[in-house]
Design an enzyme around this catalytic site. Structure first.
Site, PDB file in Angstrom:
ATOM      1  N   ASN A 170      89.446  51.574  45.262  1.00 38.77           N
ATOM      2  CA  ASN A 170      88.029  51.907  45.185  1.00 38.77           C
ATOM      3  C   ASN A 170      87.443  51.184  43.980  1.00 38.77           C
ATOM      4  OD1 ASN A 170      87.503  54.123  47.320  1.00 38.77           O
ATOM      5  ND2 ASN A 170      89.407  54.763  46.318  1.00 38.77           N
ATOM      6  N   GLU A 171      86.882  50.015  44.222  1.00 41.14           N
ATOM      7  CA  GLU A 171      86.382  49.148  43.169  1.00 41.14           C
ATOM      8  C   GLU A 171      85.020  49.613  42.668  1.00 41.14           C
ATOM      9  OE1 GLU A 171      88.241  47.111  41.854  1.00 41.14           O
ATOM     10  OE2 GLU A 171      89.429  45.897  43.222  1.00 41.14           O
ATOM     11  N   PRO A 172      84.540  49.047  41.541  1.00 41.05           N
ATOM     12  CA  PRO A 172      83.205  49.380  41.053  1.00 41.05           C
ATOM     13  C   PRO A 172      82.164  49.265  42.157  1.00 41.05           C
ATOM     14  CG  PRO A 172      84.343  48.061  39.422  1.00 41.05           C
ATOM     15  CD  PRO A 172      85.240  48.117  40.624  1.00 41.05           C
TER      16      PRO A 172
END
Length: 638
Positions: A170-172
């Site tokens: 879950n990236e920025p």
């Protein structure tokens, strides 16, 4: 700052010293003790579920952080009969596209590090599928979510954290309500994975990941973080505000989450880094030194310019109450740093030992420089290496591993093709060329290719050591067996590795040992090589010659010791900086697009020159003499 093995949840911010913290955390002395505590909590949960004849639903993570947890769970299974037959697992993520049998896949990772060693039922293992079409993935992600919900959700979720503050993948920008889905990976995330894929260009750009909402629905969450390269993101996650730019901050919403940290990962938390800001603290020599350096940075003053007012205005009045005036403190600190600076890393003959970091006797010392890879010696302490040789000490370079995994296939192919030109009948060269041209990521390098890569690095090393004036018979290649797997995943450290270290130390009987003290990655080669030295020393420290042996630790290309930690600083002139650069250039296979570049595009020689220059500038800013560059060391006491 060592915690006990009780890691049950406690509400953060309960005490004055942790009032800035929004997530409960426990700090352990090292990653091993922290991992054992987490494994014990998981084991207790599994046993509790067994008593009620119910499934234990675990969310699992990959990467280097949970490896020791899995090793301890395997030990509990084999030695204490912990059964996993009632366990159902759901992994966080998988690269896309990625075949299950690829050695970089998380299917392969989990099988190698846990599943094949325990009695978990195969049908109870769930890992997102990276070996399908995008359309099929949409359906499978929905099914993954439905299966977790059908089982009542996750009883326990184990997490790591990336430097972008991602959990899972879950990236920025990930939303708090996100579920299992396909994502595009951040460049920094891919850079951090580059070593596992033998180059950034080989890292997939997409992945399938469990969503933030799914993670937050777990009944219990434990996040692991080890090493100083995680310190910044840990501080931002625990003390910062919730933001989509740092997905891990969503964990502040969870009612039962604990971060398990080692001392380096926790080092930037306010109560650890600057405890005098949040509460009264017990002052000791190291903390006083750290605080004074910090105060100089805050006030932009040199040490001898600090005043009583500066100490009072920055929460350090208790230090003045104990130690006296600012003048007294400043003089002590100034002298401490000044005495650490020496152009004689092997000790200056006929000098006052009390005012120098090293002994003046014996005048000529036997020295071992342990180098984890065949270039760490010149990269990290090339100037000091040069000084030791020039000043007449008997210097021995001991390369602990072959470093073969860091040689690209293209580089090896070039040498194999040259070899075949001069020896066309040699089947080894043909075998290497054929393997490289048909390279499959699911296979480790063949032994012939590994040997060629090892020879490339060995001859480069000899070029550098000869340039610095060291005879070949004082250069040693241990090729520690733990490293020789042909893949990024290494074997556990064994007594065979330690015996090789012991034999070399006993043969040379050194007065000084220099070794890489880079602890960023608890499973990295530098850390394993350092462990091998510490274990060897523990077994032979009672031998008479060890009474006269001092151990100095240097850092790698990315980081340097903090100023307050430095016990020996070796200055370099502009000419010595250039000489060190030339020595690094002999390692041509590690230049111009080195395989493990990370997110820093600078070449190693540029990184280290700027680091050495920065160290010198910091000493200058504190009011010490001005030098072109400095290499720094911290003594290890055994």
């Amino acid at each position: 700052m060592t915690a006990q093995h009780n890691i049950s949840y406690e509400k953060p911010g309960k005490y004055e010293s942790s009032r800035l913290e929004k997530i409960h955390n426990v700090i352990f002395e090292n990653s091993i003790s922290g991992s054992i505590a987490v494994a014990n909590e998981i084991a207790a949960l599994i046993k509790a579920k067994q008593k009620t004849n119910s499934f234990c639903v675990l969310g699992l993570a990959t990467g280097s952080s949970p490896i020791k947890v899995y090793e301890e769970l395997i030990r509990l299974h084999k030695s204490e009969n912990l059964s996993f037959k009632n366990v159902i697992t759901f992994n966080l993520d998988e690269y896309f596209p990625m075949k299950h049998d690829d050695i970089q896949s998380y299917h392969h990772f989990m099988n190698e590090h846990l599943f094949k060693h325990i009695d978990i039922l195969p049908e109870n293992i769930n890992i997102p599928n990276g070996d399908c079409t995008i359309e099929e993935s949409l359906i499978e992600c929905a099914q993954y979510e439905e299966k977790i919900k059908r089982l009542g959700g996750l009883d326990f979720q184990l997490l790591g954290i990336g430097r972008t503050a991602h959990i899972g993948f879950n990236e920025p920008g990930s939303h708090q309500n996100s579920s299992t889905r396909m994502v595009t990976l951040d460049h920094l995330t891919r850079s951090d994975a580059a070593s596992s894929f033998l180059g950034l260009e080989n890292v997939p750009k997409k992945a399938v990941t469990m969503g933030i909402a799914t993670v937050l629905e777990a009944k219990r969450i434990v996040l692991l973080a080890w090493g100083h390269h995680k310190a910044k993101v840990i501080q931002e996650t625990i003390e910062g505000w919730i933001t989509t730019k740092k997905p891990a901050t969503y964990l502040q919403h969870h009612p039962n989450v604990t971060f398990i940290l080692d001392q380096e990962a926790a080092s930037l938390l306010t109560r650890v880094n600057t405890p005098w800001i949040v509460d009264s603290c017990e002052w000791n020599s190291e903390l006083i030194s750290k605080a004074i350096v910090w105060l100089c940075e805050q006030t932009q003053k040199s040490i001898l310019h600090l005043t009583d007012k500066d100490y009072f205005e920055h929460g350090m009045e208790s230090l003045l109450a104990i130690e006296g005036t600012a003048y007294d403190l400043n003089i002590k600190m100034f002298n401490k740093l000044q005495h650490a600076i020496t152009g004689w890393p092997g000790g200056k003959p006929n000098s006052d030992f009390q005012k120098r970091p090293e002994r003046s006797t014996p005048e000529k010392k036997r020295v071992i420089i342990f180098s984890p890879h065949p270039d760490d010696d010149v990269i990290s302490m090339g100037g000091t290496f040069d000084r030791l040789v020039e000043q007449g000490h008997e210097v021995h370079i001991v390369y602990q591993t072959s470093g073969n995994i860091a040689v690209s296939n293209d580089e090896a192919l070039k040498f194999a093709e040259i070899g075949r030109v001069f020896n066309p009948e040699n089947e080894t060269y043909s075998k290497i060329i054929e393997f490289v041209n048909q390279k499959n990521n699911a296979h480790a390098d063949i032994i012939e290719l590994r040997n060629l890569k090892g020879q490339i690095r060995q001859k480069e090393s000899l070029g550098a050591t000869r340039f610095l004036g060291l005879p070949d018979h004082q250069v040693h290649f241990l090729n520690l067996p733990f490293y020789e797997t042909g893949t990024i995943k290494k074997s556990p450290l064994s007594q065979t590795d330690i015996d090789l270290m012991i034999a070399k130390i006993e043969e040379i009987q050194p007065h000084q040992i220099f070794a890489a003290g880079d602890l960023a990655d608890p499973h990295g080669t530098h850390k394993v090589c350092l462990d091998s030295l510490f274990m060897a020393i523990e077994q032979i420290k009672h031998q008479p010659f060890m009474n006269d042996c001092w151990v100095w630790l240097y850092r790698g290309a990315w980081h340097e010791w903090e100023i307050h930690e430095i016990e020996m600083a070796v200055p370099m002139s502009p000419n010595q900086v250039l000489k060190k650069r030339t020595a690094i250039f002999y390692h041509q296979s590690q230049k111009d697009g080195v395989m493990f570049q990370g997110d820093d595009s600078r070449e190693f020689w540029v990184r280290v020159e700027e680091r050495n220059k920065d160290t010198a500038e910091k000493f200058k800013a504190l009011g010490l003499a001005s030098y072109a560059a400095m290499e720094a060391f911290k003594r290890y006491h055994y």
